[in-house]
Design a protein around this motif. Structure first.
Motif, PDB file in Angstrom:
ATOM      1  N   ALA A 219       0.703  -1.292  -0.086  1.00  0.00           N
ATOM      2  CA  ALA A 219      -0.181  -0.102   0.003  1.00  0.00           C
ATOM      3  C   ALA A 219       1.075   1.255   0.093  1.00  0.00           C
ATOM      4  N   ASN A 220       1.981   1.061   0.389  1.00  0.00           N
ATOM      5  CA  ASN A 220       3.027   2.276   0.370  1.00  0.00           C
ATOM      6  C   ASN A 220       4.061   2.178  -0.521  1.00  0.00           C
ATOM      7  N   ASP A 221       4.108   1.437  -1.559  1.00  0.00           N
ATOM      8  CA  ASP A 221       4.829   1.530  -2.767  1.00  0.00           C
ATOM      9  C   ASP A 221       4.262   2.678  -3.747  1.00  0.00           C
ATOM     10  N   THR A 222       4.411   3.839  -3.287  1.00  0.00           N
ATOM     11  CA  THR A 222       3.873   4.855  -3.641  1.00  0.00           C
ATOM     12  C   THR A 222       4.461   5.636  -4.898  1.00  0.00           C
ATOM     13  N   PHE A 223       3.894   6.149  -5.831  1.00  0.00           N
ATOM     14  CA  PHE A 223       4.419   7.165  -6.897  1.00  0.00           C
ATOM     15  C   PHE A 223       3.882   8.522  -6.533  1.00  0.00           C
ATOM     16  N   PRO A 224       4.427   9.329  -7.369  1.00  0.00           N
ATOM     17  CA  PRO A 224       4.368  10.956  -6.611  1.00  0.00           C
ATOM     18  C   PRO A 224       3.068  11.403  -6.471  1.00  0.00           C
ATOM     19  N   SER A 225       1.984  10.932  -7.226  1.00  0.00           N
ATOM     20  CA  SER A 225       0.827  11.386  -6.883  1.00  0.00           C
ATOM     21  C   SER A 225      -0.199  10.751  -5.899  1.00  0.00           C
ATOM     22  N   GLN A 226       0.388   9.293  -5.270  1.00  0.00           N
ATOM     23  CA  GLN A 226      -0.272   8.815  -4.127  1.00  0.00           C
ATOM     24  C   GLN A 226       0.516   9.234  -2.954  1.00  0.00           C
ATOM     25  N   LEU A 227      -0.682   9.265  -1.865  1.00  0.00           N
ATOM     26  CA  LEU A 227      -0.282   9.370  -0.323  1.00  0.00           C
ATOM     27  C   LEU A 227      -0.308   8.158   0.198  1.00  0.00           C
ATOM     28  N   PRO A 228       0.753   7.862   0.883  1.00  0.00           N
ATOM     29  CA  PRO A 228       0.815   6.687   1.773  1.00  0.00           C
ATOM     30  C   PRO A 228      -0.324   6.432   2.911  1.00  0.00           C
ATOM     31  N   ILE A 229      -0.639   5.094   3.089  1.00  0.00           N
ATOM     32  CA  ILE A 229      -1.464   5.094   3.976  1.00  0.00           C
ATOM     33  C   ILE A 229      -1.174   5.281   5.507  1.00  0.00           C
ATOM     34  N   ALA A 230      -2.192   5.485   6.504  1.00  0.00           N
ATOM     35  CA  ALA A 230      -1.709   5.846   7.856  1.00  0.00           C
ATOM     36  C   ALA A 230      -2.748   5.144   8.784  1.00  0.00           C
ATOM     37  N   VAL A 231      -2.212   4.899   9.921  1.00  0.00           N
ATOM     38  CA  VAL A 231      -3.059   4.418  10.973  1.00  0.00           C
ATOM     39  C   VAL A 231      -4.086   5.397  11.227  1.00  0.00           C
ATOM     40  N   GLY A 232      -5.337   4.853  11.264  1.00  0.00           N
ATOM     41  CA  GLY A 232      -6.594   5.777  11.275  1.00  0.00           C
ATOM     42  C   GLY A 232      -7.323   6.002  10.068  1.00  0.00           C
ATOM     43  N   ASP A 233      -6.616   5.689   9.053  1.00  0.00           N
ATOM     44  CA  ASP A 233      -7.528   5.689   7.738  1.00  0.00           C
ATOM     45  C   ASP A 233      -8.488   4.663   7.883  1.00  0.00           C
ATOM     46  N   VAL A 234      -9.412   5.049   7.105  1.00  0.00           N
ATOM     47  CA  VAL A 234     -10.851   4.225   7.026  1.00  0.00           C
ATOM     48  C   VAL A 234     -10.655   3.245   5.644  1.00  0.00           C
ATOM     49  N   VAL A 235     -11.138   1.941   5.610  1.00  0.00           N
ATOM     50  CA  VAL A 235     -10.788   1.062   4.449  1.00  0.00           C
ATOM     51  C   VAL A 235     -12.318   0.400   4.497  1.00  0.00           C
ATOM     52  N   THR A 236     -12.454   0.067   3.121  1.00  0.00           N
ATOM     53  CA  THR A 236     -13.523  -1.051   2.717  1.00  0.00           C
ATOM     54  C   THR A 236     -12.930  -2.155   2.263  1.00  0.00           C
ATOM     55  N   MET A 237     -13.329  -3.336   2.112  1.00  0.00           N
ATOM     56  CA  MET A 237     -13.038  -4.312   1.245  1.00  0.00           C
ATOM     57  C   MET A 237     -13.977  -5.204   0.898  1.00  0.00           C
TER      58      MET A 237
END
Length: 637
Positions: A219-237
């Motif tokens: 999830a944090n194999d990021t590219f310039p426009s992507q924000l990394p994930i963080a504790v507290g982020d809300v997710v759906t699966m």
């Protein structure tokens, strides 16, 4: 068609009344067609153990009634009235097969599916109407929660599941694909700067309302426009399972006042046939909070909201509401069929992706590999199907870097009315089964994927789009990965309003060619860059639209011949910055409107807001036939 009057209908019904519940007068309900035979679900529900048994009895009676009427040579409309505001918990789909002039009057009832299976299966039917009905699933086919931890590589994510949402091991074991999305509870949409999706490989329960999600990539194999994930982020699966409503080979199916509140797969899928579906006052939105929940649902459908494959006539949608579809809100398209070999003049062997959508008598469009220009139109005189395992070695390379053929040794032998210069890997598509005449009016779309219209003679007007996760409104061919046809032809996009479109980070990468809140173009095969040398999108009008707070260009058009972009008002664009956007074409964004590889275009009377990226209203790419592009009265405000 000759309808029976009330007396005749009652006389016909009396021959088998002893075996059936009471038939009501055709005048006992509003909007019932004159002479209709009316059944009451309350009669079938008496003395039966569950709703599945009651519906089985009801549809057996309906089939018998329809058969008796047809045998008498006087078919009649048939109506099944559900109980007012009733809830029916089902495990088996309701199957409406070969019915004509049938109406299921929901009376504001709910069907609650307790499995991950379909709820309505409509096949080989004509003029079936589903009215004032809600469909939901319990348990829900998705889950959601908050990130509490993740490992160094951001491949294993620990999620605290929201109260009321599923976390049982059996359900979690089924999520080995699909979507893992970072959301914003305030907007109930994809978090700006998140990937459009990540994909789980497995999920397991590790504690009370605590699960571990293992992703297929970081999830944090990021590219310039992507924000990394963080504790507290809300997710759906969620994963893709059966579609809530499937319509196969049917004519003029109508949904009026339908409320679809969840789906394990697509919401409504229509496969082949005459088509002409009508959706009026339909809502495909997340349902109410589950029992015990303190947070709102963030998913409506696990994949597309609606999807229309190789139908002759496209859908008409009016006054509908879509929210939180995990993928496209709407997709209307045909398929490409790729040439495997030429066996004689006018005779070709082609490979289909699915065994649907091409028949003798169809008018076809051809498409040259590489340039994607047309090689001519003609008709199919004859088509036969066969298994050809001996051709698999030729077929396989044609599907490289594409979503693969579902039957890799199936081929069609086709004879054309005229010989065309088709070579191996060139494509044909049916113009007779491509959803012509699609019309979407006065609909709203919130936190959805694309609205995609790949059908000719189509219109999208007076619609509202908010927080689209990707391109809000898209048209044009995907001859790349999905092999979905076709190019735009006589398309009008007018008086629509867009706000906060393309929140996902993927649109701003250098590998992306779809670059507008409104995007007309094509999706080429993997590995290609720049504009293909074709002008296949024809006769496009984009007029009177309002575009606010776009994360990318307001309007982007490519590979077009005959374009009118007039009277549009575009607010701020590239509101997070341009990052790597435009590198696919070797461009650095500096405008609100962009046109590339096009000719015969009028771009006039458009207003574009000045911003940190937009320094001019309109940019015309060097690949355009510049002398055929007319610019007038475009203002940078």
């Amino acid at each position: 068609m000759q309808f029976l009057n009330r007396r005749q209908a009652m006389k016909l019904a009396s021959s088998f009344a002893a075996a059936l519940p009471l038939l009501k007068s055709a005048g006992s309900r509003a909007q019932i067609k004159p002479g209709a035979v009316v059944f009451e679900m309350a009669e079938f529900s008496k003395g039966v153990p569950d709703a599945d048994t009651a519906f089985a009895k009801a549809f057996a009676a309906i089939s018998k009634s329809a058969g008796e009427a047809s045998k008498a040579g006087k078919p009649v409309p048939i109506v099944l009235n559900l109980e007012k505001n009733a809830t029916y918990r089902i495990k088996q789909p309701l199957q409406l097969k070969r019915l004509k002039d049938f109406e299921l009057n929901g009376n504001e009832a709910r069907l609650v599916n307790t499995t991950l299976a379909s709820t309505l299966l409509i096949s080989e039917a004509s003029r079936v109407t589903i009215r004032d009905l809600a469909i939901d699933y319990d348990p829900l086919p998705f889950t959601q929660g908050t990130i509490s931890a993740f490992d160094h590589g951001a491949l294993q994510i620990t999620v605290k599941v929201d109260n009321g949402y599923p976390d049982d091991p059996k359900f979690l074991a089924g999520i080995n694909d699909g979507f893992f999305k970072v959301m914003d509870r305030r907007t109930r949409a994809l978090k700006p700067g998140a990937r459009d999706f990540l994909t789980p490989s497995r999920i397991e329960r590790v504690g009370d309302k605590l699960i571990k999600v293992v992703l297929r990539w970081s999830a944090n194999d990021t590219f310039p426009s992507q924000l990394p994930i963080a504790v507290g982020d809300v997710v759906t699966m969620c994963n893709g399972y059966a579609h809530a409503i499937v319509v196969d080979g049917s004519l003029a199916t109508t949904f009026y006042g339908l409320k679809l509140l969840a789906s394990p797969g697509m919401g409504i899928l229509e496969n082949g046939g005459p088509g002409g579906m009508v959706l009026q006052n339909v809502s495909i939105v997340p349902g109410p909070r589950p029992v015990g929940a303190t947070t709102d649902r963030l998913v409506s459908t696990n994949s597309d909201g609606t999807h229309f494959i190789t139908v002759e006539r496209g859908p008409t949608m009016q006054d509908c509401t879509f929210a939180n579809t995990s993928d496209d809100a709407v997709n209307v398209h045909g398929f490409y069929y790729y040439v495997v070999q030429k066996t004689a003049p006018r005779r070709y062997v082609v490979s289909p992706k699915w065994d649907i959508g091409l028949m003798a008598g169809d008018e076809i469009e051809t498409c040259e590999q590489g340039t994607f220009r047309s090689l001519g139109r003609t008709k199919i005189v004859q088509l036969t199907k066969r298994k050809a395992p001996e051709l698999k070695a030729r077929i396989t390379p044609i599907w490289k870097n594409k979503s693969p053929a579902t039957q890799p040794d199936l081929v069609y032998d086709i004879e054309l009315a005229e010989d065309l210069p088709l070579k191996i890997a060139d494509a044909v598509t049916s113009l007779s089964r491509i959803g012509t005449g699609t019309a979407i009016r006065r609909c709203s779309f919130h936190a959805c994927g694309h609205v995609v219209v790949k059908s000719p003679n189509s219109v999208v007007e007076d619609c509202q789009f908010t927080y689209s996760s990707t391109i809000a409104l898209q048209a044009g061919s995907d001859i790349g990965f999905w092999s979905e046809a076709g190019f735009s032809d006589n398309l009008t996009l007018g008086n629509n309003h867009f706000d906060h479109s393309i929140t996902g980070a993927n649109a701003l990468t250098e590998g992306n060619g779809a670059l507008g809140t409104i995007y007309i173009g094509m999706s080429p095969p993997e590995g290609t860059k720049g504009f293909a040398n074709s002008f296949q999108n024809r006769n496009i009008t984009i007029q009177g639209n309002r575009i606010d707070n776009s994360f990318i260009y307001g309007i982007f058009v490519g590979n077009a011949d005959g374009v009118r972009i007039i009277d549009n008002v575009i607010g701020q664009t590239f509101i997070r910055g341009s990052f790597d956007a435009g590198k696919f074409y070797g461009e650095t964004p500096n405008s609100g409107i962009f046109i590339g590889r096009s000719r015969n275009a009028e771009i006039s009377n458009n207003s574009v807001a000045r911003g940190r990226i937009a320094k001019t209203a309109v940019a015309v790419d060097r690949t355009c036939v510049r002398e055929s592009i007319r610019l007038a009265n475009n203002v940078l405000a």
